[in-house]
Write a protein that holds these residues in place. Structure first.
Motif, PDB file in Angstrom:
ATOM      1  N   ASP A  11      97.549  19.367 -86.405  1.00  0.00           N
ATOM      2  CA  ASP A  11      97.473  17.918 -86.638  1.00  0.00           C
ATOM      3  C   ASP A  11      96.146  17.564 -87.298  1.00  0.00           C
ATOM      4  O   ASP A  11      96.089  16.716 -88.191  1.00  0.00           O
ATOM      5  CB  ASP A  11      97.636  17.142 -85.331  1.00  0.00           C
ATOM      6  CG  ASP A  11      99.008  17.335 -84.698  1.00  0.00           C
ATOM      7  OD1 ASP A  11      99.938  17.804 -85.390  1.00  0.00           O
ATOM      8  OD2 ASP A  11      99.142  17.011 -83.502  1.00  0.00           O
ATOM      9  N   ILE A  14      96.269  18.599 -90.969  1.00  0.00           N
ATOM     10  CA  ILE A  14      97.044  17.653 -91.781  1.00  0.00           C
ATOM     11  C   ILE A  14      96.246  16.371 -92.031  1.00  0.00           C
ATOM     12  O   ILE A  14      96.198  15.875 -93.161  1.00  0.00           O
ATOM     13  CB  ILE A  14      98.403  17.378 -91.107  1.00  0.00           C
ATOM     14  CG1 ILE A  14      99.261  18.656 -91.162  1.00  0.00           C
ATOM     15  CG2 ILE A  14      99.121  16.197 -91.764  1.00  0.00           C
ATOM     16  CD1 ILE A  14     100.460  18.660 -90.244  1.00  0.00           C
ATOM     17  N   MET A  28     104.841  13.535 -97.978  1.00  0.00           N
ATOM     18  CA  MET A  28     104.863  14.582 -96.956  1.00  0.00           C
ATOM     19  C   MET A  28     105.227  15.933 -97.554  1.00  0.00           C
ATOM     20  O   MET A  28     104.698  16.956 -97.140  1.00  0.00           O
ATOM     21  CB  MET A  28     105.819  14.205 -95.825  1.00  0.00           C
ATOM     22  CG  MET A  28     105.286  13.112 -94.949  1.00  0.00           C
ATOM     23  SD  MET A  28     106.349  12.861 -93.517  1.00  0.00           S
ATOM     24  CE  MET A  28     105.888  11.200 -93.080  1.00  0.00           C
ATOM     25  N   LEU A  31     102.108  17.607 -98.843  1.00  0.00           N
ATOM     26  CA  LEU A  31     101.332  18.214 -97.762  1.00  0.00           C
ATOM     27  C   LEU A  31     101.980  19.519 -97.308  1.00  0.00           C
ATOM     28  O   LEU A  31     101.298  20.518 -97.085  1.00  0.00           O
ATOM     29  CB  LEU A  31     101.217  17.248 -96.573  1.00  0.00           C
ATOM     30  CG  LEU A  31     100.520  15.912 -96.823  1.00  0.00           C
ATOM     31  CD1 LEU A  31     100.542  15.074 -95.554  1.00  0.00           C
ATOM     32  CD2 LEU A  31      99.113  16.107 -97.329  1.00  0.00           C
ATOM     33  N   SER A  32     103.288  19.502 -97.182  1.00  0.00           N
ATOM     34  CA  SER A  32     104.021  20.683 -96.756  1.00  0.00           C
ATOM     35  C   SER A  32     103.778  21.850 -97.714  1.00  0.00           C
ATOM     36  O   SER A  32     103.456  22.960 -97.285  1.00  0.00           O
ATOM     37  CB  SER A  32     105.514  20.363 -96.685  1.00  0.00           C
ATOM     38  OG  SER A  32     106.246  21.509 -96.376  1.00  0.00           O
ATOM     39  N   ILE A  42     105.166  18.540 -90.526  1.00  0.00           N
ATOM     40  CA  ILE A  42     104.289  17.506 -91.097  1.00  0.00           C
ATOM     41  C   ILE A  42     104.697  16.150 -90.542  1.00  0.00           C
ATOM     42  O   ILE A  42     103.851  15.368 -90.081  1.00  0.00           O
ATOM     43  CB  ILE A  42     104.365  17.497 -92.642  1.00  0.00           C
ATOM     44  CG1 ILE A  42     103.884  18.822 -93.244  1.00  0.00           C
ATOM     45  CG2 ILE A  42     103.605  16.308 -93.219  1.00  0.00           C
ATOM     46  CD1 ILE A  42     102.409  19.063 -93.231  1.00  0.00           C
ATOM     47  N   SER A  45     103.837  15.821 -86.860  1.00  0.00           N
ATOM     48  CA  SER A  45     102.390  15.730 -86.726  1.00  0.00           C
ATOM     49  C   SER A  45     101.894  14.319 -87.040  1.00  0.00           C
ATOM     50  O   SER A  45     101.074  13.767 -86.304  1.00  0.00           O
ATOM     51  CB  SER A  45     101.724  16.733 -87.670  1.00  0.00           C
ATOM     52  OG  SER A  45     100.330  16.538 -87.679  1.00  0.00           O
TER      53      SER A  45
END
Length: 170
Positions: A11, A14, A28, A31-32, A42, A45
């Motif tokens: 977490d 991220i 998202m 980020l993944s 993601i 989190s």
């Protein structure tokens, strides 16, 4: 509202990846891909971070002061780390930017990583994909290294890291 089952180490990863993007928009799925963490993780989190008061309910804006407080006062106790064996890896803590320009030390700290270029005492990253993700994003690398200073550093190093984190997050 969903039940909060406690923060997990990734977490923090991220949240700091979002912080590293500064004012750039993100999804998202970005980020993944960039962190090598599944899209569902993601999403979960970010939901945990909303409940914890670390990201706004719109799931786009960080509560930077709350994150800084958590990093400063919670991270060393929730995710402590003791330096381990000598391994090859990617520099972290005071051995990495930005503090490696201010602090000279005979001890190097590294995240174990086969493609790393430094030998030092191992520090377990908050997520296994952190070393690779950091090599692709300088700002993210700096934020993650500063977090490791809070996990393993001495008082002077921690104070320097907090100032750098304030500058990097706010």
């Amino acid at each position: 509202m969903k039940k909060h089952s406690g923060m997990r180490p990734h977490d923090i990863v991220i949240l700091l990846k979002i912080a590293a993007k500064q004012d750039r928009s993100w999804y998202m799925k970005d980020l993944s891909y960039e962190l090598g963490i599944s899209g569902s993780e993601i999403s979960e989190s970010i939901n945990r971070s909303v409940i914890a008061g670390l990201i706004f309910p719109d799931k786009k804006r960080l509560m930077k002061t709350a994150i800084l407080d958590f990093l400063q006062y919670g991270l060393p106790h929730v995710y402590p780390q003791q330096p381990g064996a000598l391994v090859r890896g990617v520099a972290t803590a005071h051995s990495a930017p930005p503090l490696n320009e201010v602090i000279e030390s005979q001890e190097a700290y590294v995240w174990p990583y086969g493609k790393g270029d430094l030998r030092g005492q191992s520090i377990e990253p908050l997520h296994p994909n952190v070393p690779e993700a950091c090599l692709k994003d300088k700002k993210f690398y700096e934020l993650m290294s500063l977090c490791d200073v809070l996990r393993v550093g001495r008082a002077r190093e921690k104070n320097l890291a907090i100032v750098e984190l304030e500058n990097g997050l706010c």
